[in-house]
Design a protein around this motif. Structure first.
Motif, PDB file in Angstrom:
ATOM      1  N   UNK A 184       9.457  -4.363   3.695  1.00 30.19           N
ATOM      2  CA  UNK A 184       9.675  -5.616   2.965  1.00 30.19           C
ATOM      3  C   UNK A 184      10.649  -6.520   3.713  1.00 30.19           C
ATOM      4  N   UNK A 185      11.702  -5.934   4.276  1.00 30.42           N
ATOM      5  CA  UNK A 185      12.671  -6.716   5.049  1.00 30.42           C
ATOM      6  C   UNK A 185      12.040  -7.298   6.309  1.00 30.42           C
ATOM      7  N   UNK A 186      11.233  -6.490   7.005  1.00 24.00           N
ATOM      8  CA  UNK A 186      10.561  -6.973   8.213  1.00 24.00           C
ATOM      9  C   UNK A 186       9.553  -8.074   7.882  1.00 24.00           C
ATOM     10  N   UNK A 187       8.860  -7.919   6.753  1.00 25.04           N
ATOM     11  CA  UNK A 187       7.910  -8.954   6.340  1.00 25.04           C
ATOM     12  C   UNK A 187       8.642 -10.250   6.009  1.00 25.04           C
TER      13      UNK A 187
ATOM     14  N   UNK B 136      10.590   3.941  10.433  1.00 31.36           N
ATOM     15  CA  UNK B 136       9.719   4.237   9.288  1.00 31.36           C
ATOM     16  C   UNK B 136       9.282   5.694   9.228  1.00 31.36           C
ATOM     17  N   UNK B 137       9.042   6.300  10.365  1.00 30.89           N
ATOM     18  CA  UNK B 137       8.579   7.690  10.384  1.00 30.89           C
ATOM     19  C   UNK B 137       9.670   8.656   9.922  1.00 30.89           C
ATOM     20  N   UNK B 138      10.920   8.232  10.006  1.00 27.07           N
ATOM     21  CA  UNK B 138      12.029   9.118   9.670  1.00 27.07           C
ATOM     22  C   UNK B 138      12.553   8.923   8.255  1.00 27.07           C
ATOM     23  N   UNK B 139      12.124   7.871   7.587  1.00 27.26           N
ATOM     24  CA  UNK B 139      12.664   7.528   6.280  1.00 27.26           C
ATOM     25  C   UNK B 139      11.787   8.048   5.149  1.00 27.26           C
ATOM     26  N   UNK B 140      12.390   8.256   3.975  1.00 32.81           N
ATOM     27  CA  UNK B 140      11.551   8.538   2.806  1.00 32.81           C
ATOM     28  C   UNK B 140      10.756   7.295   2.412  1.00 32.81           C
TER      29      UNK B 140
ATOM     30  N   UNK C 116      10.494   5.350  -0.240  1.00 30.96           N
ATOM     31  CA  UNK C 116      11.145   4.186  -0.851  1.00 30.96           C
ATOM     32  C   UNK C 116      11.928   3.381   0.182  1.00 30.96           C
ATOM     33  N   UNK C 117      12.605   4.076   1.084  1.00 29.00           N
ATOM     34  CA  UNK C 117      13.336   3.368   2.142  1.00 29.00           C
ATOM     35  C   UNK C 117      12.372   2.701   3.124  1.00 29.00           C
ATOM     36  N   UNK C 118      11.246   3.360   3.391  1.00 26.78           N
ATOM     37  CA  UNK C 118      10.248   2.773   4.292  1.00 26.78           C
ATOM     38  C   UNK C 118       9.677   1.493   3.684  1.00 26.78           C
TER      39      UNK C 118
ATOM     40  N   UNK D 217       0.829  -1.204   0.000  1.00 27.01           N
ATOM     41  CA  UNK D 217       0.000   0.000   0.000  1.00 27.01           C
ATOM     42  C   UNK D 217       0.864   1.254   0.000  1.00 27.01           C
ATOM     43  N   UNK D 218       1.923   1.241   0.793  1.00 24.64           N
ATOM     44  CA  UNK D 218       2.802   2.407   0.868  1.00 24.64           C
ATOM     45  C   UNK D 218       3.570   2.618  -0.434  1.00 24.64           C
TER      46      UNK D 218
END
Length: 157
Positions: free
Chosen positions: A117-120, A104-108, A110-112, A48-49
């Protein structure tokens, strides 16, 4: 007349042991399902993001519409950092997910998405491990519980 209570007690002990084994299998399967659903939630958030620029609260609000994600307790969350983590996660993975969610709140965007994806992927890997544990528990623990019941019945006879 004294043999009937003993036989009944022995059968009950065997059934109780097998029931305990089935309960353990059920617990392991529930842990696997919980981790798998959480991994799917993280994948959903990432997908979604990647297509829409949404805040963490908006992402959680959209995910809460789905019943399988709503059962994870998303309605109480206002931010991604407040996301309730499954109890089946190991402590090291919980810490990694918490730090990733805080990042996540601090990243742009694409990085978020890459972080999600890595956490998933990490969560799905843990879910696959739990699935194997549940599969082996389904084969072993009901039999082991019944054997423990038989042993207890023999010892009490």
């Amino acid at each position: 007349m004294s043999i009937l209570p003993r036989v009944t007690g022995a059968v009950l002990l065997i059934l109780a042991g097998a029931g305990g084994g089935f309960a353990f299998c059920s617990h392991q399967t529930a842990c696997w399902r919980q981790l798998h659903t959480f991994g799917r939630l993280l994948s959903y958030l990432q997908g979604t993001l990647s297509y829409q620029a949404l805040t963490g609260a908006e992402l959680l609000q959209r995910a809460a519409y789905y019943p399988e994600f709503a059962q994870l307790g998303l309605t109480k969350c206002r931010a991604l950092e407040e996301l309730p983590l499954p109890g089946a996660l190991s402590e090291s993975l919980k810490q990694e997910i918490r730090s990733g969610m805080a990042q996540l709140a601090l990243e742009p965007r694409t990085n978020a998405c890459a972080t999600l994806q890595r956490l998933a992927a990490l969560t799905e890997e843990e879910a696959q491990n739990r699935k194997e544990i549940a599969r082996s528990a389904r084969r072993l623990y009901p039999r082991l519980g019944a054997c423990a019941g038989i042993l207890t019945a023999i010892l009490l006879w």
